[in-house]
Write a protein that holds these residues in place. Sequence first.
Motif, PDB file in Angstrom:
ATOM      1  N   GLU A 586       0.802  -1.220   0.000  1.00  0.00           N
ATOM      2  CA  GLU A 586       0.000   0.000   0.000  1.00  0.00           C
ATOM      3  C   GLU A 586       0.836   1.271   0.000  1.00  0.00           C
ATOM      4  O   GLU A 586       0.391   2.305  -0.491  1.00  0.00           O
ATOM      5  CB  GLU A 586      -0.914   0.007   1.233  1.00  0.00           C
ATOM      6  N   VAL A 587       2.032   1.228   0.566  1.00  0.00           N
ATOM      7  CA  VAL A 587       2.850   2.420   0.784  1.00  0.00           C
ATOM      8  C   VAL A 587       4.059   2.400  -0.140  1.00  0.00           C
ATOM      9  O   VAL A 587       4.776   1.397  -0.218  1.00  0.00           O
ATOM     10  CB  VAL A 587       3.309   2.496   2.258  1.00  0.00           C
ATOM     11  N   GLY A 588       4.279   3.514  -0.847  1.00  0.00           N
ATOM     12  CA  GLY A 588       5.427   3.599  -1.743  1.00  0.00           C
ATOM     13  C   GLY A 588       6.505   4.541  -1.259  1.00  0.00           C
ATOM     14  O   GLY A 588       7.463   4.825  -1.993  1.00  0.00           O
ATOM     15  N   ARG A 589       6.386   5.043  -0.041  1.00  0.00           N
ATOM     16  CA  ARG A 589       7.346   6.007   0.490  1.00  0.00           C
ATOM     17  C   ARG A 589       8.689   5.316   0.723  1.00  0.00           C
ATOM     18  O   ARG A 589       8.809   4.390   1.532  1.00  0.00           O
ATOM     19  CB  ARG A 589       6.803   6.595   1.788  1.00  0.00           C
ATOM     20  N   ALA A 590       9.713   5.779   0.031  1.00  0.00           N
ATOM     21  CA  ALA A 590      11.017   5.108   0.056  1.00  0.00           C
ATOM     22  C   ALA A 590      11.595   5.040   1.461  1.00  0.00           C
ATOM     23  O   ALA A 590      12.309   4.092   1.804  1.00  0.00           O
ATOM     24  CB  ALA A 590      11.985   5.822  -0.892  1.00  0.00           C
ATOM     25  N   LYS A 591      11.307   6.033   2.282  1.00  0.00           N
ATOM     26  CA  LYS A 591      11.810   6.068   3.659  1.00  0.00           C
ATOM     27  C   LYS A 591      11.393   4.825   4.430  1.00  0.00           C
ATOM     28  O   LYS A 591      12.127   4.354   5.312  1.00  0.00           O
ATOM     29  CB  LYS A 591      11.289   7.323   4.355  1.00  0.00           C
ATOM     30  N   PHE A 592      10.213   4.292   4.143  1.00  0.00           N
ATOM     31  CA  PHE A 592       9.720   3.102   4.808  1.00  0.00           C
ATOM     32  C   PHE A 592      10.044   1.837   4.018  1.00  0.00           C
ATOM     33  O   PHE A 592      10.424   0.811   4.593  1.00  0.00           O
ATOM     34  CB  PHE A 592       8.197   3.177   4.992  1.00  0.00           C
ATOM     35  N   VAL A 593       9.859   1.903   2.706  1.00  0.00           N
ATOM     36  CA  VAL A 593       9.929   0.705   1.880  1.00  0.00           C
ATOM     37  C   VAL A 593      11.338   0.127   1.830  1.00  0.00           C
ATOM     38  O   VAL A 593      11.551  -1.073   2.080  1.00  0.00           O
ATOM     39  CB  VAL A 593       9.414   1.007   0.459  1.00  0.00           C
ATOM     40  N   ARG A 594      12.316   0.955   1.507  1.00  0.00           N
ATOM     41  CA  ARG A 594      13.673   0.429   1.351  1.00  0.00           C
ATOM     42  C   ARG A 594      14.204  -0.207   2.643  1.00  0.00           C
ATOM     43  O   ARG A 594      14.720  -1.339   2.596  1.00  0.00           O
ATOM     44  CB  ARG A 594      14.626   1.535   0.873  1.00  0.00           C
ATOM     45  N   PRO A 595      14.107   0.454   3.815  1.00  0.00           N
ATOM     46  CA  PRO A 595      14.648  -0.179   5.020  1.00  0.00           C
ATOM     47  C   PRO A 595      13.988  -1.509   5.373  1.00  0.00           C
ATOM     48  O   PRO A 595      14.664  -2.420   5.889  1.00  0.00           O
ATOM     49  CB  PRO A 595      14.388   0.870   6.108  1.00  0.00           C
ATOM     50  N   LEU A 596      12.689  -1.643   5.106  1.00  0.00           N
ATOM     51  CA  LEU A 596      12.046  -2.918   5.410  1.00  0.00           C
ATOM     52  C   LEU A 596      12.566  -4.030   4.505  1.00  0.00           C
ATOM     53  O   LEU A 596      12.754  -5.167   4.954  1.00  0.00           O
ATOM     54  CB  LEU A 596      10.529  -2.782   5.289  1.00  0.00           C
ATOM     55  N   PHE A 597      12.805  -3.715   3.243  1.00  0.00           N
ATOM     56  CA  PHE A 597      13.400  -4.721   2.361  1.00  0.00           C
ATOM     57  C   PHE A 597      14.847  -5.018   2.769  1.00  0.00           C
ATOM     58  O   PHE A 597      15.299  -6.160   2.685  1.00  0.00           O
ATOM     59  CB  PHE A 597      13.322  -4.263   0.902  1.00  0.00           C
ATOM     60  N   VAL A 598      15.573  -4.015   3.221  1.00  0.00           N
ATOM     61  CA  VAL A 598      16.932  -4.255   3.722  1.00  0.00           C
ATOM     62  C   VAL A 598      16.896  -5.203   4.910  1.00  0.00           C
ATOM     63  O   VAL A 598      17.679  -6.170   5.002  1.00  0.00           O
ATOM     64  CB  VAL A 598      17.608  -2.923   4.122  1.00  0.00           C
ATOM     65  N   THR A 599      15.986  -4.951   5.838  1.00  0.00           N
ATOM     66  CA  THR A 599      15.869  -5.808   7.021  1.00  0.00           C
ATOM     67  C   THR A 599      15.545  -7.246   6.627  1.00  0.00           C
ATOM     68  O   THR A 599      16.145  -8.197   7.139  1.00  0.00           O
ATOM     69  CB  THR A 599      14.791  -5.254   7.969  1.00  0.00           C
ATOM     70  N   LEU A 600      14.613  -7.411   5.718  1.00  0.00           N
ATOM     71  CA  LEU A 600      14.273  -8.768   5.265  1.00  0.00           C
ATOM     72  C   LEU A 600      15.466  -9.454   4.611  1.00  0.00           C
ATOM     73  O   LEU A 600      15.760 -10.623   4.897  1.00  0.00           O
ATOM     74  CB  LEU A 600      13.095  -8.714   4.301  1.00  0.00           C
ATOM     75  N   ARG A 619       6.426  -4.186  -6.935  1.00  0.00           N
ATOM     76  CA  ARG A 619       7.365  -3.303  -7.637  1.00  0.00           C
ATOM     77  C   ARG A 619       6.677  -2.392  -8.646  1.00  0.00           C
ATOM     78  O   ARG A 619       6.993  -1.192  -8.742  1.00  0.00           O
ATOM     79  CB  ARG A 619       8.443  -4.123  -8.340  1.00  0.00           C
ATOM     80  N   ALA A 620       5.735  -2.917  -9.401  1.00  0.00           N
ATOM     81  CA  ALA A 620       5.096  -2.126 -10.457  1.00  0.00           C
ATOM     82  C   ALA A 620       4.335  -0.929  -9.892  1.00  0.00           C
ATOM     83  O   ALA A 620       4.119   0.060 -10.600  1.00  0.00           O
ATOM     84  CB  ALA A 620       4.156  -3.002 -11.274  1.00  0.00           C
ATOM     85  N   GLY A 621       3.946  -0.996  -8.626  1.00  0.00           N
ATOM     86  CA  GLY A 621       3.201   0.098  -8.025  1.00  0.00           C
ATOM     87  C   GLY A 621       4.059   1.173  -7.405  1.00  0.00           C
ATOM     88  O   GLY A 621       3.537   2.169  -6.906  1.00  0.00           O
ATOM     89  N   TYR A 622       5.387   1.009  -7.427  1.00  0.00           N
ATOM     90  CA  TYR A 622       6.293   1.990  -6.837  1.00  0.00           C
ATOM     91  C   TYR A 622       6.759   2.995  -7.879  1.00  0.00           C
ATOM     92  O   TYR A 622       6.925   2.663  -9.062  1.00  0.00           O
ATOM     93  CB  TYR A 622       7.527   1.301  -6.244  1.00  0.00           C
ATOM     94  N   HIS A 623       6.993   4.218  -7.449  1.00  0.00           N
ATOM     95  CA  HIS A 623       7.602   5.236  -8.291  1.00  0.00           C
ATOM     96  C   HIS A 623       9.049   4.845  -8.589  1.00  0.00           C
ATOM     97  O   HIS A 623       9.669   4.076  -7.847  1.00  0.00           O
ATOM     98  CB  HIS A 623       7.546   6.584  -7.569  1.00  0.00           C
ATOM     99  N   ALA A 624       9.594   5.390  -9.667  1.00  0.00           N
ATOM    100  CA  ALA A 624      10.968   5.064 -10.066  1.00  0.00           C
ATOM    101  C   ALA A 624      11.972   5.356  -8.959  1.00  0.00           C
ATOM    102  O   ALA A 624      12.975   4.647  -8.817  1.00  0.00           O
ATOM    103  CB  ALA A 624      11.336   5.834 -11.334  1.00  0.00           C
ATOM    104  N   VAL A 625      11.725   6.403  -8.166  1.00  0.00           N
ATOM    105  CA  VAL A 625      12.628   6.737  -7.062  1.00  0.00           C
ATOM    106  C   VAL A 625      12.731   5.576  -6.095  1.00  0.00           C
ATOM    107  O   VAL A 625      13.828   5.194  -5.656  1.00  0.00           O
ATOM    108  CB  VAL A 625      12.132   8.000  -6.331  1.00  0.00           C
ATOM    109  N   THR A 626      11.587   4.989  -5.752  1.00  0.00           N
ATOM    110  CA  THR A 626      11.575   3.852  -4.823  1.00  0.00           C
ATOM    111  C   THR A 626      12.124   2.602  -5.496  1.00  0.00           C
ATOM    112  O   THR A 626      12.932   1.866  -4.900  1.00  0.00           O
ATOM    113  CB  THR A 626      10.149   3.612  -4.312  1.00  0.00           C
ATOM    114  N   ARG A 627      11.702   2.343  -6.727  1.00  0.00           N
ATOM    115  CA  ARG A 627      12.179   1.149  -7.437  1.00  0.00           C
ATOM    116  C   ARG A 627      13.687   1.128  -7.546  1.00  0.00           C
ATOM    117  O   ARG A 627      14.330   0.098  -7.313  1.00  0.00           O
ATOM    118  CB  ARG A 627      11.564   1.077  -8.842  1.00  0.00           C
ATOM    119  N   ASP A 628      14.268   2.252  -7.928  1.00  0.00           N
ATOM    120  CA  ASP A 628      15.714   2.282  -8.144  1.00  0.00           C
ATOM    121  C   ASP A 628      16.475   1.934  -6.879  1.00  0.00           C
ATOM    122  O   ASP A 628      17.530   1.288  -6.929  1.00  0.00           O
ATOM    123  CB  ASP A 628      16.141   3.670  -8.645  1.00  0.00           C
TER     124      ASP A 628
END
Length: 638
Positions: A586-600, A619-628
Motif C-alpha cells: 500500500e505504501v510507496g514512500r522510500a523512507k519506509f519501503v527500502r529499510p524494510l526490504f533491507v531488514t528482510l 514493484r510495479a506500483g512503486y515510483h521510479a525513485v523507490t524502485r531504483d
Amino acid sequence: MRLALPLLLATLSTTACTTVDTPPPPAAQAERIVAPILTTPDAVDSATFAQPQVARVTHVDLDLALDFARKRVAGTATLDILARDDAAQIVLDSNGLRIDRITDGRGNPLPFEIGERVEAKGEPVTVTIGAGDAQARRIVVHYTANPQADALQWLSPEQTAGGEHPFLFSQGQAILNRSWIPTQDSPGIRQTWRARITAPEPLDVVMSGVAQGEPEDLGNGRRAFTFVMDKPVPPYLIAIAAGDIDFRAIGPRTGVWAEPEVLDRAHREVADTEDMVEAAEKLYGPYRWGRYDMIVLPPAFPYGGMENPVMTFLTPTFIAGDRSLTGLVAHELAHSWSGNLVTNAVWGDGWLNEGVTSYFENRIVEAIYGEKRARQEVALDYMAILETLEEVGHDAPGTALHHPEGTDSAGSAIVYNKGAAFLRTLERAVGRERFDAWLRQWFDNHAFQPATSNMIYEDMRANLARDAAEAERLMLREWIFEPGLPANVAKPDPAAFAAVDAASAAYAAQGTIPAAETWRGWTSAERQRFLRQVPRDRSAEQLAALDRQLGLAATGNNEELFLWLDLALANRYAPAVPQAESFLAEVGRAKFVRPLFVTLMDEGEWGADIAKRIYTETRAGYHAVTRDSVDKVVGWEG
C-alpha cells in the motif's frame, strides 16, 4: 564548450532576449525576474548537459495532453533562450524523450542532434539556433514522453482510494523532470513557466503554478487547465498531478486537495497550515508565492513531501489522526524560503535546501506546538546523526555538508539533520535575535537565486560573525567542508526524553513494558524514541508482549508502525509478516519501503524469500525513485 570566467561575464547578459515574432506569454513579460546563473567553479553542475554560460533557458511554455490509456504525455515545449550573440547552439537535457521536430519562433525547422545516453543522466539534445539569429532565441520542441518516464507515476483506478479513476503525479527532484520536459534540468538554471494541460473528464489537474481561472471545456470529453509560475524556479520544481480530486480551503491563502475519500482526514490533519504560514513569516519575512496549497497523493508517492511551489505534494502516510506528524507540513512550507527562494546551485550543496529547511521547520513546530515537541524532535534528529556517524565513520568524506564532485552524502541524517544542527549551533552561539536577522537577510539578498556552500560561508563571515576571530570560534569551515561533528555542536536538551529513557532502561534491564496509559500519553516523538531503543534481539514472546501492551500493530501512526515492523522482521516474527506485506503493497514512500526490504534481506534465506515474493508483487506500483533504491537491495534483475 567552456570559456574562462572573465570572458563569460563579459559576454553573457542577464536581460532577456525580446526580439521575437510572437508576443511572449504573461510569465515572460519584461517585468519578470530573470535570475542570474553562477559561473564560479563550485557552481558547475555535472548532472546537466547544458552549457548555460553560452545559452540558457529562461522560460518554458508547455502545451501538453495527458493520455491515461497509453500512459503518455505529448505536445510542445516552447523555450525562451538567453544566449550570447555568437552562440550557435543550445544544449538541453532529455531522458528518453521522443522528439519529433524542433522549430524556431516562426515555425521554421531547426537542426538538432540527440547524443549518446549516459547512465542515470539521460542524453543531450543539441539544437542549432544560428548565431545572431533572434528568431531562434525562441524554440519549440514537439515531443512525447516515454510511458516509463522516471518522473511520472501512472496509477490504475485500483491503486487509488476511490477505485474508479486513474491518477497521475510527477516527482522531479533531483534530475527526473528531463524525462517529461525538454529543458535545461539544473537547479542553478532558474526558469519561469506556463502550462496548458488537457485531460479527460472528470479528472482535475493541479500544478506547481497558479491556476488561471476555471478549466476550459473542450467539448470532446476533455478539459484544458492553465497554470503560470511568474517567478523563476529550478526546473525540478515543475510538478503535475491529475485525478479524481477535490479542494477544501483552510485559510484565506491555504487549502488542500485530495481524493474525496481522503479529503476529510487530510483537511483535519493540516488544519494548522495557515497558522504555520503566519509563524514562518514572523520568523523570516513574507511568503512570496501567493497561495500555499497542498495535495495529499495516493500512497505510491515516494517521499514524505515535495515542496513544489504553491502546491506541496504530500504522502498520506503522515496522516496519523492527531497531527503528531505535521512537522512534515512545516518542513515543506519552510522550503518556500530555503530551497525554492534560495536554491542550491549544484546537488553537492543539497544541505542549503534540506539542512536550512530542517532548522526552519523546527522553529515553526516550536511556534505552533510548543518547545517540548520541538526539543524532542531535535533530540531524535541528533540521535540519527550519531547513528549515521557510527555506521559510516566520523571521518567519512560523505559526512561533510558540502560534497564536491565524486563525493556522495552519507545520507539524510547528514544533509538534513547535520545541516540543521549547524544552524542551531550558530543560533545558540550568537543568540537567536542576531541569528534570525542574519538568516532573514540571507533569504532577502539571495531571493530567486541559486547559491553554493562557499557563498553561505562567506556570507556568514561577513554578516553573522562580528570579526574573523568569532568566525573561527564558530568553526564555520569545519561545519561545512569537513567530515564529522565539530566540537562546538549544540547538543540537545538531555531532559527532553528523560521519562522515556528511564522507561527504555527499565525495559532493557527488567523487561518492564510501559503501561498502556503511559504509552498513550506520550508524544509520537517519545514513542518513536522508545521503539528505537528497544534491544534489537527479541524473542517471539517478548515481541508479542510488546504488541499486546502497546498496541503497536494497530497504530495509525505510520512512523511508529514502521519501527514496529522493522523490529519484528529483524527477529523473524512471523505474525508481523502479513502486516508487513500489506504495508509494502500500500505504501510507496522510500523512507519506509527500502529499510524494510533491507531488514528482510539481512535475515538470510527466510527474509530473502519473503522480500523477493513481496517485491515481485509490489514493484510495479512503486515510483521510479523507490524502485531504483529497492532494486539494488533485492538484486532485482527484471
